[in-house]
Design a protein around this motif. Sequence first.
Motif, PDB file in Angstrom:
ATOM      1  N   LYS A   9       0.833  -1.199   0.000  1.00  0.00           N
ATOM      2  CA  LYS A   9       0.000   0.000   0.000  1.00  0.00           C
ATOM      3  C   LYS A   9       0.868   1.249   0.000  1.00  0.00           C
ATOM      4  CE  LYS A   9      -1.876   2.163   3.479  1.00  0.00           C
ATOM      5  NZ  LYS A   9      -1.712   3.583   3.079  1.00  0.00           N
ATOM      6  N   PRO A  10       0.700   2.116  -0.991  1.00  0.00           N
ATOM      7  CA  PRO A  10       1.466   3.358  -0.990  1.00  0.00           C
ATOM      8  C   PRO A  10       0.973   4.331   0.079  1.00  0.00           C
ATOM      9  CG  PRO A  10       0.677   2.793  -3.210  1.00  0.00           C
ATOM     10  CD  PRO A  10      -0.061   1.933  -2.232  1.00  0.00           C
ATOM     11  N   TYR A  11       1.814   5.270   0.410  1.00  0.00           N
ATOM     12  CA  TYR A  11       1.448   6.360   1.320  1.00  0.00           C
ATOM     13  C   TYR A  11       0.258   7.112   0.730  1.00  0.00           C
ATOM     14  CZ  TYR A  11       1.898  10.768   3.918  1.00  0.00           C
ATOM     15  OH  TYR A  11       1.668  11.874   4.687  1.00  0.00           O
ATOM     16  N   PRO A 111      16.899   1.305   6.190  1.00  0.00           N
ATOM     17  CA  PRO A 111      16.411   0.278   5.271  1.00  0.00           C
ATOM     18  C   PRO A 111      16.461   0.768   3.826  1.00  0.00           C
ATOM     19  CG  PRO A 111      14.915   0.564   7.123  1.00  0.00           C
ATOM     20  CD  PRO A 111      15.912   1.682   7.189  1.00  0.00           C
ATOM     21  N   GLN A 112      16.697  -0.154   2.910  1.00  0.00           N
ATOM     22  CA  GLN A 112      16.753   0.183   1.493  1.00  0.00           C
ATOM     23  C   GLN A 112      15.329   0.192   0.937  1.00  0.00           C
ATOM     24  OE1 GLN A 112      19.491  -2.595  -0.202  1.00  0.00           O
ATOM     25  NE2 GLN A 112      21.281  -1.540   0.607  1.00  0.00           N
ATOM     26  N   LEU A 113      14.659   1.299   1.149  1.00  0.00           N
ATOM     27  CA  LEU A 113      13.261   1.428   0.783  1.00  0.00           C
ATOM     28  C   LEU A 113      13.103   2.316  -0.445  1.00  0.00           C
ATOM     29  CD1 LEU A 113      11.640   1.975   4.299  1.00  0.00           C
ATOM     30  CD2 LEU A 113      11.479  -0.073   2.881  1.00  0.00           C
ATOM     31  N   TRP A 114      11.937   2.237  -1.027  1.00  0.00           N
ATOM     32  CA  TRP A 114      11.551   3.149  -2.094  1.00  0.00           C
ATOM     33  C   TRP A 114      11.434   4.566  -1.532  1.00  0.00           C
ATOM     34  CZ3 TRP A 114       8.770  -0.780   0.104  1.00  0.00           C
ATOM     35  CH2 TRP A 114       7.746  -0.390   0.967  1.00  0.00           C
ATOM     36  N   GLU A 115      11.487   5.546  -2.398  1.00  0.00           N
ATOM     37  CA  GLU A 115      11.310   6.931  -1.974  1.00  0.00           C
ATOM     38  C   GLU A 115       9.831   7.205  -1.737  1.00  0.00           C
ATOM     39  OE1 GLU A 115      12.156  11.518  -3.555  1.00  0.00           O
ATOM     40  OE2 GLU A 115      12.848   9.780  -4.702  1.00  0.00           O
ATOM     41  N   GLN A 171       6.967  -3.494  -4.911  1.00  0.00           N
ATOM     42  CA  GLN A 171       7.077  -2.047  -4.933  1.00  0.00           C
ATOM     43  C   GLN A 171       5.701  -1.421  -4.659  1.00  0.00           C
ATOM     44  OE1 GLN A 171      10.124  -0.329  -5.274  1.00  0.00           O
ATOM     45  NE2 GLN A 171      10.776  -2.438  -4.903  1.00  0.00           N
ATOM     46  N   PRO A 172       5.645  -0.139  -4.267  1.00  0.00           N
ATOM     47  CA  PRO A 172       4.355   0.495  -3.965  1.00  0.00           C
ATOM     48  C   PRO A 172       3.362   0.350  -5.114  1.00  0.00           C
ATOM     49  CG  PRO A 172       6.155   1.900  -3.259  1.00  0.00           C
ATOM     50  CD  PRO A 172       6.777   0.773  -4.012  1.00  0.00           C
ATOM     51  N   GLY A 173       2.152  -0.076  -4.777  1.00  0.00           N
ATOM     52  CA  GLY A 173       1.111  -0.259  -5.775  1.00  0.00           C
ATOM     53  C   GLY A 173       1.086  -1.635  -6.401  1.00  0.00           C
ATOM     54  N   GLU A 174       2.092  -2.489  -6.127  1.00  0.00           N
ATOM     55  CA  GLU A 174       2.126  -3.839  -6.670  1.00  0.00           C
ATOM     56  C   GLU A 174       1.482  -4.835  -5.707  1.00  0.00           C
ATOM     57  OE1 GLU A 174       6.155  -3.739  -9.457  1.00  0.00           O
ATOM     58  OE2 GLU A 174       6.204  -4.726  -7.503  1.00  0.00           O
ATOM     59  N   ARG A 204      -0.919  -4.297 -12.389  1.00  0.00           N
ATOM     60  CA  ARG A 204       0.094  -3.806 -11.478  1.00  0.00           C
ATOM     61  C   ARG A 204       0.675  -4.891 -10.589  1.00  0.00           C
ATOM     62  NH1 ARG A 204      -2.542   1.960  -9.484  1.00  0.00           N
ATOM     63  NH2 ARG A 204      -2.765   2.850 -11.547  1.00  0.00           N
ATOM     64  N   GLN A 205       0.343  -6.133 -10.869  1.00  0.00           N
ATOM     65  CA  GLN A 205       0.915  -7.188 -10.052  1.00  0.00           C
ATOM     66  C   GLN A 205       2.400  -7.296 -10.325  1.00  0.00           C
ATOM     67  OE1 GLN A 205      -1.228 -10.744 -10.134  1.00  0.00           O
ATOM     68  NE2 GLN A 205       0.086 -11.820  -8.705  1.00  0.00           N
ATOM     69  N   ALA A 206       3.159  -7.699  -9.316  1.00  0.00           N
ATOM     70  CA  ALA A 206       4.604  -7.795  -9.462  1.00  0.00           C
ATOM     71  C   ALA A 206       4.947  -8.731 -10.608  1.00  0.00           C
ATOM     72  CB  ALA A 206       5.227  -8.305  -8.160  1.00  0.00           C
ATOM     73  N   ALA A 207       5.925  -8.328 -11.418  1.00  0.00           N
ATOM     74  CA  ALA A 207       6.288  -9.086 -12.604  1.00  0.00           C
ATOM     75  C   ALA A 207       6.959 -10.402 -12.243  1.00  0.00           C
ATOM     76  CB  ALA A 207       7.209  -8.254 -13.491  1.00  0.00           C
ATOM     77  N   GLU A 208       7.780 -10.402 -11.190  1.00  0.00           N
ATOM     78  CA  GLU A 208       8.488 -11.608 -10.780  1.00  0.00           C
ATOM     79  C   GLU A 208       8.274 -11.845  -9.296  1.00  0.00           C
ATOM     80  OE1 GLU A 208      12.534 -11.244 -11.861  1.00  0.00           O
ATOM     81  OE2 GLU A 208      12.146 -11.152 -14.001  1.00  0.00           O
TER      82      GLU A 208
END
Length: 225
Positions: A9-11, A111-115, A171-174, A204-208
């Motif tokens: 879930k994205p912010y 943590p190595q997170l998304w922006e 990733q966010p939204g996946e 938007r499902q994760a590709a892998e």
Amino acid sequence: MPQLILFNKPYGVICQFSQHELHPTLKDHIDIPGVYPAGRLDTDSEGLLLLTGDGELQHRISDPRWKQSKTYWVQVEGTPVEEQLEALRAGVNLGDFITQPAEVRLLSEPPQLWERKPPVRFRKTVPDAWLEIIISEGKNRQVRRMTAKVGLPTLRLVRVAVGPWRLDGLQPGEFRRLEVSLADLPRAGHAKPVGKAPVQQPGRQAAEPAPARRAAPRFRFAKKS
């Protein structure tokens, strides 16, 4: 077997499918009929949200009696000292209830997170740190209230795991889908892998997608601006 949706879930996304005047909703990201959140995640929090259309599976995830652990990475304002960490571990009196003991550790590196969008406000004169907090409760804004009570206001909150299910690179939204056997579910929040290999879905499902596992998720590093 029941299906379970793992969604990052994205912010700013509100945990409902019905339209909202101010925020995007789950409907903007998940086009699967008949599924509902098993538990909730605050609008200003990010990370793992579980959804299912199976009532028994939803109950086994969200009912406190099953004690599914929830793991959060929490960016806090200030430099934590051991007394503050011990206070979080022991249980915090929030006035209306006292939290159960939590697992808390200081993360030595961010943590190595998304922006996050929008990004957390950065102030050079105010230090910040990251904590990993694991609780078996899930009351309203509990983690934020806990850190504030011990003098460490939360700047960013990311849920990375619920029981045995982890983000694992989403990733966010996946999202990804799993088939889950109720007989394999842990009864006390143990991080035991469950489910079959995820089913590929369009959009938007994760590709892998990767199956649930014990290892901590890894994300692309987002530099602090």
